[in-house]
Design a protein around this motif. Structure first.
Motif, mmCIF file in Angstrom:
data_model
loop_
_atom_site.group_PDB
_atom_site.id
_atom_site.type_symbol
_atom_site.label_atom_id
_atom_site.label_comp_id
_atom_site.label_asym_id
_atom_site.label_seq_id
_atom_site.Cartn_x
_atom_site.Cartn_y
_atom_site.Cartn_z
ATOM 1 N N ARG A 364 -5.199 7.322 -3.015
ATOM 2 C CA ARG A 364 -4.435 6.113 -2.676
ATOM 3 C C ARG A 364 -3.016 6.482 -2.265
ATOM 4 O O ARG A 364 -2.487 5.954 -1.277
ATOM 5 C CB ARG A 364 -4.410 5.159 -3.874
ATOM 6 N N GLU A 365 -2.391 7.387 -2.997
ATOM 7 C CA GLU A 365 -1.024 7.778 -2.685
ATOM 8 C C GLU A 365 -0.962 8.586 -1.383
ATOM 9 O O GLU A 365 -0.008 8.460 -0.612
ATOM 10 C CB GLU A 365 -0.438 8.600 -3.833
ATOM 11 N N MET A 368 -0.962 6.103 1.435
ATOM 12 C CA MET A 368 0.338 5.455 1.571
ATOM 13 C C MET A 368 1.367 6.403 2.156
ATOM 14 O O MET A 368 2.164 6.033 3.026
ATOM 15 C CB MET A 368 0.786 4.931 0.204
ATOM 16 N N GLU A 371 0.970 6.785 6.047
ATOM 17 C CA GLU A 371 1.542 5.688 6.832
ATOM 18 C C GLU A 371 3.057 5.840 6.940
ATOM 19 O O GLU A 371 3.642 5.660 8.022
ATOM 20 C CB GLU A 371 1.197 4.347 6.174
ATOM 21 N N ARG A 372 3.701 6.177 5.833
ATOM 22 C CA ARG A 372 5.162 6.286 5.820
ATOM 23 C C ARG A 372 5.642 7.476 6.638
ATOM 24 O O ARG A 372 6.616 7.377 7.391
ATOM 25 C CB ARG A 372 5.649 6.413 4.377
#
Length: 397
Positions: A364-365, A368, A371-372
C-alpha cells in the motif's frame, strides 16, 4: 511534459515498488526505464517460501492502475502475486530491461542536473532522475556468531527455505521470530519435522491477522499518523483482544510498545499458524543463539543443542553502500536518509522507495509513494529543457 529518449528516468529494481513508479511515470508522459539485474520482474517474490501469502488484504495491496484479481482471494499467495506483477508490467507496457545490474550512481558533471549509472558490461547510462527500488529484503544477513566459519552443521538462511519436505523427521532450529521465522516454524511443524525450536532474543508483538473479520492492516492504517506514545498506549489496552497471551509457552508480552518496536524496525508478527503450533507443543521457544561450536549451537542461557538443521530467519541488509554510499544519502544503519517523494538536498532527482516496513502495509505504501514520486518528477523540468526555453524566449525578444 514528455522527456526525450536521451533523458529517461531510470528505475532500479523490477519489484512492486519499481514497477509502480514506472507505471505512474508513464501515465504522466515521462519515459521510464526499469533496470533489473535478474531475468524477470518480482524476483524476490519468486524466491520466497512456497507457503507465503500476503499479510495485507488483496484490496489494500494493489498497485496503481491495476487491481489484484478477486480470484486470488483475500490473502494473496506468493505465486499469484508474481503473476500479478507480470500482468502489471504487460498492461502498462513498461520498459523493463533485465540482466542489467547497476553498480554505482554518480552525479552528471555536464551541468544538466542529471545522473550517471554505471552498469553491467561497462554501460554508462545517463538519466534526468533515478529511483532506487532495490527492495527492503535485498541481501540475506546472518549474524557474525562466534564459530560461524567453522560450524559443522547444516545452516541456511531463510531465503533458501522453500517447504518442509527436506526436513521431514528432522530436529530443526529456526533463529529469529519475525514474520518469516514464525511462519517457517509453523510450516515445519505442520509439514512433518521431527522437532521444531525457535530461538528468540526479544519477544515480539503477535497479532491476529483478523479480529472479528477486521484485518490488522486496517488498524495499522488508522494509527499510522498518530504519535508513537499514543499508539503504544492504545496497543496495550487492546492487547487482550488482538494479541494472544503466549507467556505460558515462552513468549511473554513485550515490554516495548507496538509503535515503538515498529519505529526501531521490528514489525509485529501476524499469526498464520505459530500460535496453534506453540499451544500444541509442536514448536518450542528457546533462548537466542550466542555462538556455534562444531556441530553444537550455544544458546544465551548456556544450553548446548545439536539440531539437524539451522534456519537463520535473521533478516536482510539493504546493501545500498556500493550503489550510493559515496553520495552521503544513507544513515548509520545503511538506510536512505530520505524516502518517497523527497530527494536529499544535495542530490536532487535521486529518490528511494520501499526501504521501510510500515505498519500500514508495504505494498500500500509503495503504491502511494509511486504516485507522489511520479508527480514530483513530472513537474520538475530538466535543466537542459529550461535552458532551451530560455534561449527560445531570448530569440523571440
Amino acid at each position: 511534459m514528455v522527456t526525450t529518449p536521451q533523458e529517461p528516468v531510470y528505475v532500479i529494481g523490477a519489484g512492486p515498488g519499481g514497477l509502480a513508479v514506472a507505471a505512474t511515470l508513464r501515465a504522466r508522459g515521462v519515459r521510464a526505464v526499469v533496470l533489473e539485474k535478474s531475468g524477470a520482474v518480482g524476483t524476490s517474490w519468486r524466491g520466497h517460501y512456497d507457503r507465503l501469502r500476503l499479510h495485507t488484504t488483496r484490496r489494500l495491496s494493489g498497485l496503481p492502475g491495476l487491481r489484484i484479481p478477486r480470484a486470488y482471494g483475500r490473502w494473496v499467495a506468493r505465486a499469484d502475486l508474481v503473476r500479478y506483477l507480470e500482468a502489471y508490467a504487460e498492461k502498462h507496457e513498461l520498459d523493463v530491461v533485465t540482466g542489467v545490474e547497476v553498480h554505482r550512481i554518480e552525479r552528471a558533471e555536464d551541468g544538466t542536473g542529471g545522473w550517471v549509472l554505471h552498469a553491467t558490461g561497462g554501460r554508462r547510462l545517463t538519466g534526468r532522475a533515478v529511483v532506487v527500488a532495490t527492495g527492503f529484503n535485498h541481501t540475506p544477513s546472518v549474524p557474525a556468531w562466534p564459530g560461524l566459519d567453522t560450524y559443522e552443521g547444516d545452516l541456511v538462511h531463510a531465503r533458501e527455505y522453500r517447504n518442509p519436505e527436506p526436513y521431514a523427521g528432522k530436529d530443526v532450529l529456526v533463529v529469529g521470530i519475525g514474520n518469516t521465522g514464525a511462519e517457517i516454524a509453523a510450516d515445519l511443524a505442520e509439514g512433518g519435522a521431527g522437532r521444531v525450536r525457535i530461538a528468540v532474543r526479544t519477544a515480539p508483538h503477535v497479532l491476529r491477522r483478523t479480529t472479528a473479520g477486521w484485518p490488522a492492516q486496517r488498524s495499522g492504517i488508522l494509527v499510522r499518523r498518530l504519535p508513537v506514545g499514543l499508539v503504544d498506549l492504545m496497543g496495550r489496552g487492546l492487547a487482550r483482544f488482538v494479541s494472544p497471551d503466549l507467556t505460558p509457552y515462552g513468549l511473554p508480552r513485550p515490554t516495548a510498545g507496538l509503535a515503538s518496536r515498529v519505529r526501531d524496525g521490528a514489525i509485529a508478527v501476524q499469526d498464520v499458524g505459530l500460535v496453534a503450533a506453540l499451544r500444541a507443543g509442536k514448536v518450542e521457544v528457546v533462548p537466542a543463539v550466542e555462538a556455534l561450536d562444531g556441530r553444537e549451537v550455544v544458546l544465551a542461557d548456556g544450553t548446548r543443542i545439536t539440531p539437524d538443521a539451522l534456519i537463520a530467519a535473521t533478516g536482510y541488509r539493504r546493501a545500498l553502500e556500493p550503489l550510493v554510499g559515496h553520495l552521503d544519502v544513507l544513515d548509520a544503519r545503511g538506510r536512505p536518509t530520505v524516502r518517497g517523494t523527497h530527494s536529499p538536498r544535495h542530490a536532487p532527482g535521486l529518490y528511494f522507495t520501499g526501504f521501510t516496513n510500515p505498519i500500514s502495509g508495504m505494498l500500500r505504501e509503495l503504491a502511494m509513494d509511486a504516485e507522489r514520486i511520479a508527480r514530483r518528477i513530472a513537474r520538475t523540468k530538466p535543466k537542459q529543457e529550461q535552458r532551451q526555453k530560455q534561449k527560445q524566449k531570448q530569440k523571440q525578444k
